[in-house]
Design an enzyme around this catalytic site. Structure first.
Site, PDB file in Angstrom:
ATOM      1  CE  LYS A 120      20.143  19.168  -9.271  1.00  0.00           C
ATOM      2  NZ  LYS A 120      19.814  18.692  -7.915  1.00  0.00           N
ATOM      3  N   GLY A 150      21.687   9.007 -12.007  1.00  0.00           N
ATOM      4  CA  GLY A 150      20.496   9.068 -11.163  1.00  0.00           C
ATOM      5  C   GLY A 150      19.506   8.009 -11.571  1.00  0.00           C
ATOM      6  CB  THR A 162      15.470   4.314 -14.932  1.00  0.00           C
ATOM      7  OG1 THR A 162      16.627   3.527 -14.610  1.00  0.00           O
ATOM      8  CG2 THR A 162      15.036   3.993 -16.343  1.00  0.00           C
ATOM      9  N   GLY A 169      16.365   9.960 -15.902  1.00  0.00           N
ATOM     10  CA  GLY A 169      17.251   9.783 -17.059  1.00  0.00           C
ATOM     11  C   GLY A 169      16.467   9.821 -18.371  1.00  0.00           C
ATOM     12  CD  GLU A 201      27.410   5.779 -16.092  1.00  0.00           C
ATOM     13  OE1 GLU A 201      27.039   4.644 -15.763  1.00  0.00           O
ATOM     14  OE2 GLU A 201      28.333   5.987 -16.883  1.00  0.00           O
ATOM     15  CB  CYS A 240      23.614   2.370  -9.489  1.00  0.00           C
ATOM     16  SG  CYS A 240      25.391   2.583  -9.613  1.00  0.00           S
ATOM     17  CD  GLU A 278      17.861   1.478  -8.586  1.00  0.00           C
ATOM     18  OE1 GLU A 278      17.253   2.459  -9.031  1.00  0.00           O
ATOM     19  OE2 GLU A 278      19.099   1.341  -8.669  1.00  0.00           O
TER      20      GLU A 278
HETATM   21  P1  NDP Z   1      17.235  11.127  -9.183  1.00  0.00           P
HETATM   22  O1  NDP Z   1      17.119  10.734 -10.598  1.00  0.00           O
HETATM   23  O2  NDP Z   1      16.025  11.490  -8.449  1.00  0.00           O
HETATM   24  O3  NDP Z   1      18.235  12.381  -9.025  1.00  0.00           O
HETATM   25  C1  NDP Z   1      19.528  12.426  -9.563  1.00  0.00           C
HETATM   26  C2  NDP Z   1      19.880  13.866  -9.821  1.00  0.00           C
HETATM   27  O4  NDP Z   1      19.011  14.391 -10.834  1.00  0.00           O
HETATM   28  C3  NDP Z   1      19.701  14.780  -8.614  1.00  0.00           C
HETATM   29  O5  NDP Z   1      20.655  15.797  -8.648  1.00  0.00           O
HETATM   30  C4  NDP Z   1      18.306  15.345  -8.873  1.00  0.00           C
HETATM   31  O6  NDP Z   1      18.028  16.525  -8.179  1.00  0.00           O
HETATM   32  C5  NDP Z   1      18.370  15.554 -10.364  1.00  0.00           C
HETATM   33  N1  NDP Z   1      17.077  15.683 -11.022  1.00  0.00           N
HETATM   34  C6  NDP Z   1      15.850  15.304 -10.573  1.00  0.00           C
HETATM   35  N2  NDP Z   1      14.893  15.626 -11.490  1.00  0.00           N
HETATM   36  C7  NDP Z   1      15.538  16.225 -12.524  1.00  0.00           C
HETATM   37  C8  NDP Z   1      15.109  16.773 -13.762  1.00  0.00           C
HETATM   38  N3  NDP Z   1      13.825  16.791 -14.129  1.00  0.00           N
HETATM   39  N4  NDP Z   1      16.025  17.290 -14.595  1.00  0.00           N
HETATM   40  C9  NDP Z   1      17.345  17.276 -14.269  1.00  0.00           C
HETATM   41  N5  NDP Z   1      17.807  16.796 -13.092  1.00  0.00           N
HETATM   42  C10 NDP Z   1      16.919  16.256 -12.235  1.00  0.00           C
HETATM   43  O7  NDP Z   1      18.001   9.956  -8.468  1.00  0.00           O
HETATM   44  P2  NDP Z   1      18.375   9.841  -6.925  1.00  0.00           P
HETATM   45  O8  NDP Z   1      19.058  11.081  -6.464  1.00  0.00           O
HETATM   46  O9  NDP Z   1      17.187   9.385  -6.180  1.00  0.00           O
HETATM   47  O10 NDP Z   1      19.495   8.727  -6.984  1.00  0.00           O
HETATM   48  C11 NDP Z   1      19.189   7.401  -6.960  1.00  0.00           C
HETATM   49  C12 NDP Z   1      19.196   6.811  -8.351  1.00  0.00           C
HETATM   50  O11 NDP Z   1      20.443   7.012  -8.971  1.00  0.00           O
HETATM   51  C13 NDP Z   1      18.999   5.314  -8.313  1.00  0.00           C
HETATM   52  O12 NDP Z   1      18.080   4.910  -9.288  1.00  0.00           O
HETATM   53  C14 NDP Z   1      20.366   4.757  -8.673  1.00  0.00           C
HETATM   54  O13 NDP Z   1      20.348   3.511  -9.234  1.00  0.00           O
HETATM   55  C15 NDP Z   1      20.889   5.815  -9.569  1.00  0.00           C
HETATM   56  N6  NDP Z   1      22.353   5.762  -9.581  1.00  0.00           N
HETATM   57  C16 NDP Z   1      22.987   5.277 -10.696  1.00  0.00           C
HETATM   58  C17 NDP Z   1      24.357   5.138 -10.714  1.00  0.00           C
HETATM   59  C18 NDP Z   1      25.066   4.647 -11.944  1.00  0.00           C
HETATM   60  O14 NDP Z   1      26.245   4.933 -12.077  1.00  0.00           O
HETATM   61  N7  NDP Z   1      24.424   3.918 -12.824  1.00  0.00           N
HETATM   62  C19 NDP Z   1      25.184   5.487  -9.549  1.00  0.00           C
HETATM   63  C20 NDP Z   1      24.414   6.008  -8.450  1.00  0.00           C
HETATM   64  C21 NDP Z   1      23.044   6.128  -8.482  1.00  0.00           C
HETATM   65  P3  NDP Z   1      17.268  16.448  -6.723  1.00  0.00           P
HETATM   66  O15 NDP Z   1      18.319  16.061  -5.782  1.00  0.00           O
HETATM   67  O16 NDP Z   1      16.725  17.775  -6.461  1.00  0.00           O
HETATM   68  O17 NDP Z   1      16.187  15.423  -6.864  1.00  0.00           O
END
Ligand code: NDP
Length: 493
Positions: free
Chosen positions: A176, A229, A231, A234, A251, A285, A386
Site C-alpha cells: 500500500k 510512516g 507515529t 503507527g 519505522e 525521518c 516532528e
Molecule cells: P502517514 O503515517 O500518514 O502515512 C504512511 C502510510 O500509511 C501511507 O501509505 C498512508 O496512506 C498509510 N496510512 C494512513 N493511515 C493509515 C491507517 N489508518 N492504516 C494503515 N495505513 C495508513 O505518514 P506520511 O505519509 O505523512 O509520512 C511521513 C511520516 O513517515 C513522518 O512521520 C516520518 O517521520 C515517517 N517516516 C519514517 C521513516 C522511518 O524509517 N522511520 C522513513 C520515512 C518516513 P495515505 O498516503 O493515504 O495517507
C-alpha cells in the site's frame, strides 16, 4: 481534471483499473498532473489478499529453494539498474525530489534486492546443542501474506526495503504505497513480474491509508505488517496488531539531535549539519532537526551553517545542480509554515529562511527556503514535534551532562549525530544518546547491511541487515528423535 489515461493497479497479479475513486498524482515542482488512476476499493483489497494467499500456497514461490528465489531477486536488481534513469525521472515527478537524489534512491533499491538475494541464498539455520536423545534444530518458515505500507518521502527505497526481504523469505506481499506517490510501487511490481516472481505474489493497492491501509492491516489473512510512516498511524496499526496477535515493524517519526562539540572538525560538521537537515527538503525521518552546539563555538558555527543554508540551491528537481526541491504538497508546506509561526510565537528568532522563495520557477511549486530558528529551548513545541520539513532549531549547550539530558529529552529516538575529534568523548556521547542509529563525524549515511529502526515513539523492530529476512518468517524448533528405544514413560505403563 486532466485527460491522461488512467493507470492500472495490480490486484492479485491482474493489471487493471482499481475499483475506487479516480485521483491525480501531481508534480510538486509545478502542480502539474503527472498520473491519473483509480484507487483500490475494499473489494480490490479482498481480492488481492485472497489472491496472495492462493499464490503463496500454490504458485511454488515459497517452495523454491533459496538459491532459486535468490536468482529471481538478482534479476530484479538487474532490471532496476537497466531501467534506472527512467525510474529516477518518474520518482522525481512523483515526489519532487532532485534528480541526483532519486538516482541514488533507485541505486539503493537495486542494492537492496541484490543484498537480500545474497542473504537468501546464504541464510543458515541452526543446529542447537542437543540435551537428550534427539537432534535439535531451529528453522524458519515464511509467514504467508504480509503487507508493506509506505510513506511518500522515499518511495522506491522504502518499498524495496520491505519487498526484497519479504520476497526472499518466500512470502506474498500486498503493498500500500502512499496515496500521493503511487508510481514506484507499481513499477517495482512490474519489474518483479518480469524477473519471474509469480503472478499474485505481489499486489499494489494505491488509495487512502485510512480506508485501504486500514482494511489490509485488519485482514485476518495478513500475517505481518511492515509499516513506515507517522507515529500516530503507527500506534493505530499497533493497536490493530495487538488484537490480531500479529507482529509488526514500525519505522516511525523522529526529531534527531545533532551534537557539535568544540573540538569538532568544523568544516565537516557544517557540511554534515546542512546535509542532515536540508537534504530531501527535510522530509526525512532521520533529519537532524535539533542542533546542539558547544557555547564557545556557537556563534561562529551557527553563522557558518546559516550562510551555507542561504547558499543551498533550491529549485527545479530536474536540474543536476539542485540540492533542495519542493515540498510534497501545498498542504504540507502550509503545515510547515504554521510550525515556523509557532516557533516565533514561542520566542524563536528566524536566523535564515522562514519564507517561500520568490521569482521565476517558484510560482507554482511548493517550495520553501531552508530555515534556521534560534532562541528556543528544547521544551518548545517546535523543538519537540516532528515538522518533516527544512526547519532546524539551533541551541547552545554548556556541559556534556546537560547535552545528553537534552538530546534524550524527546518522545522520539530514531537517530543522532555526534561531531568531535576526541574519540573518547564521541564514544561516551554516542553510547549515552538514546537512538536507533548514531552517526559519529558523519550523518545520514545508510547501508542495507546495517539494521535500521527506532526506539520509543520512533518505532518497533528493525529493517535491513541479514536478519531483515527473519521479520517475514516464523521461527520453528524441531526435535529429531535418535533414541532406539521408546520414550521410557510409555514403557512404564
Ligand atoms: P502517514 O503515517 O500518514 O502515512 C504512511 C502510510 O500509511 C501511507 O501509505 C498512508 O496512506 C498509510 N496510512 C494512513 N493511515 C493509515 C491507517 N489508518 N492504516 C494503515 N495505513 C495508513 O505518514 P506520511 O505519509 O505523512 O509520512 C511521513 C511520516 O513517515 C513522518 O512521520 C516520518 O517521520 C515517517 N517516516 C519514517 C521513516 C522511518 O524509517 N522511520 C522513513 C520515512 C518516513 P495515505 O498516503 O493515504 O495517507
Amino acid at each position: 481534471m486532466s485527460n491522461l489515461e488512467l493507470l492500472p493497479i495490480n490486484v492479485a497479479g491482474q493489471w487493471r483499473l482499481g475499483g475506487g475513486d479516480v485521483y491525480e498524482s501531481l508534480y510538486p515542482a509545478t502542480g502539474e498532473v503527472i498520473a491519473r488512476l483509480r484507487a483500490a476499493s475494499l473489494a480490490d483489497v479482498e481480492e488481492a489478499i485472497a489472491g496472495a494467499d492462493k499464490a503463496f500456497r500454490t504458485s511454488g514461490w515459497a517452495q523454491k529453494l533459496p538459491h532459486e528465489r535468490a536468482a529471481v531477486l538478482y534479476r530484479v536488481a538487474q532490471l532496476i539498474r537497466a531501467n534506472a534513469e527512467e525510474l529516477a525521472q518518474k520518482q522525481r515527478l512523483d515526489n519532487g525530489k532532485p534528480i541526483s537524489e532519486t538516482r541514488a534512491l533507485v541505486a539503493s533499491a537495486a542494492g537492496t534486492f541484490q543484498f537480500f538475494a545474497a542473504a537468501c541464498e546464504t541464510l543458515e539455520e541452526a543446529i542447537t546443542p542437543s540435551r537428550g536423545p534427539y537432534v535439535t534444530l531451529s528453522v524458519h518458515e515464511p509467514m504467508g501474506v504480509v503487507a508493506a505500507i509506505t510513506p511518500w518521502n522515499s518511495p522506491i527505497a522504502s518499498e524495496a526495503q520491505k519487498l526484497a526481504p519479504a520476497l526472499a523469505a518466500g512470502c506474498a506481499v500486498v503493498v500500500k504505497p502512499a496515496e500521493v506517490t503511487p508510481l514506484m510501487a507499481l513499477e517495482l511490481a512490474r519489474l518483479c513480474e518480469e524477473a519471474g516472481v509469480p503472478k499474485g505474489i505481489i499486489s499494489v493497492l494505491p488509495g487512502k491509508g485510512s480506508v485501504i491501509g486500514d482494511a489490509i492491516t485488519k485482514h485476518p489473512l495478513v500475517k505481518r505488517v511492515s509499516f513506515t510512516g507517522g507515529t500516530t498511524t503507527g500506534k493505530h496499526i499497533a493497536h490493530i496488531a495487538a488484537d490480531k496477535m500479529m507482529p509488526v515493524s514500525l519505522e516511525l517519526g523522529g526529531k534527531s539531535p545533532t551534537m557539535v562539540l568544540e573540538d569538532a572538525d568544523l568544516d565537516h560538521a557544517v557540511n554534515g549539519v546542512l546535509y542532515g537537515i536540508f537534504s530531501s527538503s527535510g522530509e526525512s525521518c532521520i533529519a537532524g532537526s535539533r542542533l546542539f552546539v558547544a557555547r564557545s563555538i556557537y556563534d561562529e558555527f551557527v553563522t557558518r551553517v546559516a550562510e551555507g543554508a542561504k547558499n543551498l540551491r533550491v529549485g527545479d528537481p530536474a536540474s543536476e545542480s539542485t540540492q533542495m526541491g519542493p515540498l510534497i504538497t501545498a498542504r504540507h508546506r502550509e503545515g510547515i509554515e504554521r510550525y515556523v509561526d509557532l516557533g516565533v510565537s514561542e520566542g524563536g528568532r528566524i536566523r535564515t529562511g522562514g519564507v517561500r522563495p520568490q521569482g521565476e520557477g517558484y510560482d507554482k511549486g511548493y517550495f520553501y527556503t531552508p530555515t534556521i530558528l534560534e532562541g528556543l529551548t528544547n521544551e518548545a513545541r517546535i523543538t519537540q514535534e516532528e515538522i518533516f520539513g527544512p526547519v532546524l532549531v539551533a541551541m547552545p549547550f554548556d556541559t556534556e551532562e546537560e547535552l545528553i539530558a537534552k538530546a534524550n529529552d524527546s518522545i522520539y529516538a530514531l537517530a543522532a549525530g555526534v561531531w568531535s575529534r576526541d574519540f573518547k568523548r564521541a564514544w561516551k556521547l554516542g553510547r549515552a544518546v538514546q537512538a536507533g542509529t548514531v552517526w559519529v563525524n558523519t550523518y545520514k549515511q545508510f547501508s542495507v547491511s546495517t539494521p535500521f529502526g527506532g526506539w520509543r515513539d520512533s518505532g518497533l523492530g528493525r529493517e535491513k541487515g541479514r536478519e531483515g529476512i527473519f521479520q517475514y518468517m516464523e521461527q520453528k524448533s524441531m526435535y529429531w528423535g535418535t533414541n532406539e528405544q521408546p520414550i521410557p514413560w510409555a514403557n512404564a505403563l
